[in-house]
Design a protein around this motif. Structure first.
Motif: not given
Ligand SMILES: Nc1ncnc2c1ncn2[C@@H]1O[C@H](COP(=O)(O)OP(=O)(O)OP(=O)(O)O)[C@@H](O)[C@H]1O
Ligand SMILES: [Mg+2]
Length: 392
Positions: A106-135
């Motif tokens: 985890r010491d490498v976190l912050g070196i590269l920052r990305t924002v990734l949008f993918a078909p799996e993101d539909l789960a942000l709306v339709r999926g379980d609360p765990g998906e949104r907590r992870r987001f």
């Protein structure tokens, strides 16, 4: 910032792949299943230490191999840093920065920052609360890497306390020990909760604005953090305020609230043998007009909400003064004209955007950039008409 070089060994379908990348748009084009997403997944992994497709690391390692390696050269403010991650199934991963081992991945976190949008993101709306907590937690960690430590402390405390509750359920535990763990849970949980509340306050406005741009005929959206702790009304509603402000809801104030709630549900927890209070039980409510989006939003609206969350993440990180690398995995084909245009506008202005698509027609015309043709185990420069150049 931009990713100048990406190399993988035994990652997913790739025995070996190397890509030299430039700022601006890079489009990876090729038939289904050739490994396009695998490459951008590797880039996302460098930034988040997680995959947007799977919760565990095992599927990332090429079948038959023992470990996968992902390397990236990241340029930020004219300075280049090399990050290397070794992913080993069932064992702790290892990381290097500029070829020197670091004590924790985890010491490498912050070196590269990305924002990734993918078909799996539909789960942000339709999926379980765990998906949104992870987001929320992923974005929190990208913005403030110290939250990776807060998260892992919280997860450890939660595991230990849950194990204790299970033994208590059988009448075999010393309940005074539980008091100690209540204290740990309240302290680490309050830190995580404070981070999430601050984040929701910051992203609620940009997400609503992005949604109004991509879906102007739909009802507006609002974001609301739903906590297992009885926060005062003011705290909850403040999360939808557009100025990003939240009445001082800091960890020190939240800790006693968590402790009170733990005391209140103690008997229930012991009876059921599960931990009922804390950020692991919370959710991010996505509201569309008067009600929840989940179960009500149309397919297109659900997509637009997911897109708005990613666009808002992108804007938030840019406002923090570190323009992240934008990654768009196979998303244009799913969007209608207006949404394609809105996303293409952001992508065109991004310092770097990595796009995957099965066919050229899926990528908006205006997004000309480097085109890489991906086919059976190789990545080659090519033009839109399909002529190929040197193998990498
Ligand atoms: N751990 C692994 N070991 C070997 N092969 C793997 C592994 N994980 C995934 N694959 C293979 O990778 C391929 C999928 O790659 P990927 O998802 O990158 O395809 P893609 O080019 O993005 O396709 P699409 O256009 O359909 O999205 C599949 O053939 C899958 O079997
Ligand atoms: Mg794909």
């Amino acid at each position: 910032m931009h990713l100048r070089h990406l190399a993988v060994t035994d990652f997913r379908s790739w025995e070996q792949a190397e890509l030299d990348l430039e700022p601006g748009a890079t489009v990876l084009v090729g038939p289904n299943g050739v490994g396009k997403t695998n490459l951008v997944e590797a880039a996302g992994y460098l930034a988040t230490l997680g995959s947007h497709r799977v919760a565990s690391d095992a599927p990332l390692i090429r079948r038959g191999a023992e470990r996968a390696v992902v390397r990236g050269a990241v340029v930020h403010h004219g300075r280049e840093l090399h990050v290397e991650l070794e992913i080993t199934a069932g064992r702790a991963n290892r990381a290097r920065v500029n070829r020197a081992p670091v004590s924790r991945p985890r010491d490498v976190l912050g070196i590269l920052r990305t924002v990734l949008f993918a078909p799996e993101d539909l789960a942000l709306v339709r999926g379980d609360p765990g998906e949104r907590r992870r987001f929320l937690d992923e974005l929190l960690t990208i913005r403030h890497p110290r939250y990776a430590g807060v998260r892992s402390d919280y997860d450890r405390v939660l595991r230990q306390r849950s194990a204790l509750l299970k033994t208590a359920r059988g009448g075999r535990a010393d309940l005074s020990t539980l008091d100690v763990w209540d204290g740990h849970l309240a302290r680490t949980g309050a830190a995580l909760l404070a981070g999430r509340l601050e984040l929701v306050a910051a992203i609620a406005g940009p997400a609503a604005e992005a949604f109004a741009e991509v879906a102007p005929t739909s009802d507006p959206i609002a974001l609301r953090y739903r906590s297992s702790v009885a926060l005062q009304e003011g705290h909850l509603h403040a999360t939808t305020r557009h100025d990003g402000g939240l009445p001082a809801t800091n960890a020190a104030e939240l800790e006693p609230l968590l402790l009170d709630e733990l005391a209140r549900v103690r008997r229930q927890e012991v009876e059921r043998g599960v931990c009922l209070v804390g950020p692991h039980r919370d959710d991010l409510d996505l509201m569309l007009g008067p009600g929840p989006a989940k179960g009500y939003a149309s397919h297109g609206e659900s997509w637009a909400i997911a897109l708005s969350l990613r666009l808002a993440s992108y804007r938030l990180l840019c406002a923090d003064d570190v323009e992240p690398v934008l990654i768009l995995d196979d998303v244009f084909a799913e969007l209608d004209t207006r949404r394609r245009r809105a996303l293409a506008d952001v992508a065109r202005r991004a310092e770097q955007v990595l796009i995957t698509a099965a066919v050229d027609e899926d990528v908006p015309e205006g997004l000309a950039g480097t085109r890489l043709a991906v086919s059976g185990g190789s990545v080659a420069h090519s033009t839109r008409t399909g002529s190929s150049g040197a193998r990498q």
